[in-house]
Design an enzyme around this catalytic site. Structure first.
Site, PDB file in Angstrom:
ATOM      1  N   GLU A   1     -37.567 -53.848 -36.876  1.00 44.73           N
ATOM      2  CA  GLU A   1     -36.150 -53.553 -36.811  1.00 44.73           C
ATOM      3  C   GLU A   1     -35.605 -52.683 -35.891  1.00 44.73           C
ATOM      4  O   GLU A   1     -34.330 -52.684 -35.179  1.00 44.73           O
ATOM      5  CB  GLU A   1     -35.435 -53.317 -38.177  1.00 44.73           C
ATOM      6  CG  GLU A   1     -34.165 -53.866 -38.287  1.00 44.73           C
ATOM      7  CD  GLU A   1     -33.612 -54.094 -39.920  1.00 44.73           C
ATOM      8  OE1 GLU A   1     -33.918 -55.023 -40.568  1.00 44.73           O
ATOM      9  OE2 GLU A   1     -33.037 -53.055 -40.218  1.00 44.73           O
TER      10      GLU A   1
ATOM     11  N   HIS B   1     -61.818 -58.634 -46.208  1.00 45.56           N
ATOM     12  CA  HIS B   1     -62.001 -59.653 -46.663  1.00 45.56           C
ATOM     13  C   HIS B   1     -61.147 -61.090 -46.379  1.00 45.56           C
ATOM     14  O   HIS B   1     -61.262 -62.023 -47.086  1.00 45.56           O
ATOM     15  CB  HIS B   1     -62.560 -59.860 -48.188  1.00 45.56           C
ATOM     16  CG  HIS B   1     -63.813 -58.780 -48.673  1.00 45.56           C
ATOM     17  ND1 HIS B   1     -65.185 -59.279 -48.539  1.00 45.56           N
ATOM     18  CD2 HIS B   1     -63.506 -57.410 -48.728  1.00 45.56           C
ATOM     19  CE1 HIS B   1     -65.743 -58.227 -48.817  1.00 45.56           C
ATOM     20  NE2 HIS B   1     -64.806 -57.093 -48.871  1.00 45.56           N
TER      21      HIS B   1
ATOM     22  N   LYS C   1     -27.242 -63.246 -40.777  1.00 43.76           N
ATOM     23  CA  LYS C   1     -26.236 -63.287 -42.023  1.00 43.76           C
ATOM     24  C   LYS C   1     -24.938 -64.215 -41.807  1.00 43.76           C
ATOM     25  O   LYS C   1     -24.558 -64.942 -42.737  1.00 43.76           O
ATOM     26  CB  LYS C   1     -25.851 -61.649 -42.157  1.00 43.76           C
ATOM     27  CG  LYS C   1     -26.945 -60.900 -42.686  1.00 43.76           C
ATOM     28  CD  LYS C   1     -26.280 -59.483 -42.961  1.00 43.76           C
ATOM     29  CE  LYS C   1     -27.083 -58.357 -43.290  1.00 43.76           C
ATOM     30  NZ  LYS C   1     -26.470 -57.132 -43.375  1.00 43.76           N
TER      31      LYS C   1
END
Length: 549
Positions: free
Chosen positions: A353, A384, A513
């Protein structure tokens, strides 16, 4: 001195030439011929060790990187930040998260105003409230002690508190801490389901008290409390971290349960502020202050240490080297500490960000790559899952290992030794690799037929020369956690300054947004999708059809 664009460009060109012609190619040889390599390419701050000797650098690399930092005026920009100048130029704001943990200075000025008394006032109010909840002096509406807190926030109002609360689990006594962020109703439903409203405190963290995800979840939680305990009980079961006092009052939260912070604190840098209230309640004010003290120690080091001895500067320079010169588009954060399992996500927001930008401070297109993709999982789990690609894949991805010398469970020290061994083994294996001859010899030692050896050996070859750096501290305690997070904050700052971008805005978040707000009436069927692109129209139509099926 000011940023010297001409010198910067010339130094970048020298670094690229150096990478192509004279940077280390064989790391095994680099270590075998240079016994002092670790000593030159590692630094300590008290018990915190930063080792970058397994990265493909040499003395020429480091000299050029220091030259780069000087040309980019990292020191001048750093001084401007600590002085409260408005270095966030797109929002015309100071950037002073360092003031939130500064207990040593007499004043830190923002536009001529000393902010330290304000910071202390909020911190003292937080401590009194946290002590009241923890001791049972502040009870729920029915007189019961608060046993659970639920923090409702998103982004910086969630990731930091979640990460820190989990990391400091050995310092919890009570109450229990829970976190809700996603607008998906499943998140709050699953969180509230096992809880009792009569013994639950809900913290709503939204500076403006308008964040759609947070306020939607807050209204759901409010109804949950009011339906069981009555409207009059709301005030005793909520607190807010916000500056919108009118909206908070309308929600039903008393002013003495509202904790503010300032526009010079960015969301992803806000865990040190009132946003850290759930952390303080979970671990207690004393431990929270140790968390701040660790961060402040790193701030002082970053502010005062010379470039070549400065951990955040060197970490930032290695990050820039990997991203912009070596061309590595990703970095993996691998904490060998299960309690740091949310650290990669926290650093993902902090870094991506901040430095996921494509224009410079003066609004021009950048001339090269900026922030990398940041991701990771704790070790040994990651071994793994995705380490196969890190060892033998076609992309080189630098790794950043984090491990403590001591665990919190003395009766399980043998497991901590296994954890440390795995961390160091991965670091060594990525650097050394395995040659074809070594693979053959290993198979021949098992007395396999020659034809089988030749068939299998190429699959057991590892190229090596894959860079990693390692951070080691004594133990993951509040002080060490604060210091570690501040190290990464300042590393992001250093990289941003060299990239020439603003690390402290996030306009890409705002765009999403805006579009979500526009699309809500379309998705809910109150408006048509005409005028949208064909793909969005098709997706809306399919959703409508399936919701009716």
């Amino acid at each position: 001195m000011a940023r010297d664009a001409t010198k910067l460009e010339a130094t970048v060109a020298k670094l690229k030439k150096h990478w192509a012609e004279s940077a280390p190619r064989d790391m095994r040889a680099a270590f075998s011929t240079d016994p002092g390599r670790f000593g030159r390419y590692s630094l300590c701050l008290d018990d915190l060790l930063f080792d970058w000797s397994k990265c493909r650098v040499n003395d020429e690399t480091m000299a050029l990187l220091k030259e780069l930092a000087v040309a980019a005026d990292v020191e001048g920009r750093r001084a401007a930040m600590f002085a409260g100048e408005h270095i966030n130029n797109t929002e015309d704001r100071a950037v002073l998260h360092v003031a939130l943990r500064d207990t040593s200075s007499k004043e830190v000025l923002v536009d001529g105003h000393n902010v330290l008394p304000d910071v202390k006032h909020v911190l003292d109010r937080m401590a009194a409230f946290a002590d009241g909840i923890r001791s049972g002096a502040l009870k729920g509406a029915t007189g019961r002690k608060i046993t659970d807190i639920v923090n409702i926030g998103i982004g910086g109002s969630d990731l930091g508190p979640v990460m820190a609360t989990l990391a400091l689990a050995p310092y919890h006594d009570e109450p229990r801490a829970h976190f809700v962020s996603n607008i998906d109703g499943a998140h709050i439903a699953d969180t509230l389901s096992p809880l009792d409203p009569a013994s639950t405190l809900i913290i709503v963290a939204s500076k403006t008290f308008t964040t759609i995800e947070t306020m939607t979840n807050a209204q759901t939680a409010r109804k949950w409390v009011a339906d069981t305990l009555g409207e009059a009980a709301v005030g005793a079961h909520f607190a807010a971290v916000s500056t919108a006092l009118d909206k908070v009052a309308a929600f039903g939260i008393p002013e003495d349960r509202v904790f503010g912070f300032w526009d010079w604190v960015g969301g992803r840098y806000s865990v040190w502020s009132a946003i850290g209230l759930p952390v303080m309640i979970a671990v207690g004010p004393d431990n929270f202050r140790k968390f701040l003290a660790g961060a402040h120690a790193m701030d002082v080091h970053f502010r005062d240490a010379p470039l070549e001895k400065n951990l955040p500067v060197m970490l930032g320079l290695i990050g820039y080297w990997h991203r912009a010169i070596c061309g590595y588009g990703s970095r993996a954060i691998i904490p060998y500490d299960q309690r740091l399992s949310r650290l990669p996500a926290y650093l993902q927001q902090l870094d991506m960000e901040s430095n996921g930008k494509s224009v410079t401070l003066d609004g021009k297109p950048v001339s090269g790559p900026t922030g990398p993709v940041v991701w990771g999982e704790p070790g040994t789990n990651g071994q793994h899952a995705f380490f196969q690609l890190l060892h033998q894949g076609t992309d080189t991805i630098p790794l950043e290992f984090i491990v403590a010398a001591k665990g919190h469970e003395p009766t399980l020290d043998h497991q901590h030794e296994m954890l440390m061994a795995n961390c160091l083994a991965q670091s060594e294996a990525l650097m050394k690799g395995r040659t074809l001859d070594e693979a053959r010899a290993q198979l021949q030692a098992k007395n396999l037929p020659a034809s089988q050896v030749e068939r299998i050996a190429p699959h057991r070859v590892f190229s090596g020369n894959r860079p990693s750096l390692t951070l080691i501290h004594d133990m993951l305690d509040p002080y060490a956690l604060g210091r570690l997070i501040a190290l990464y904050e300042h590393r992001v700052f250093v990289e941003a300054q060299i990239f020439g971008i603003n690390a402290f805005d996030q306009w890409g978040v705002e765009l999403g947004k805006e579009l979500a707000t526009e699309l809500l009436p379309v998705v809910s069927g109150k408006e048509g999708a005409s005028g949208r692109d064909a793909s969005t129209q098709g997706l809306v139509a399919h959703l409508h059809a399936r919701r009716k099926a």
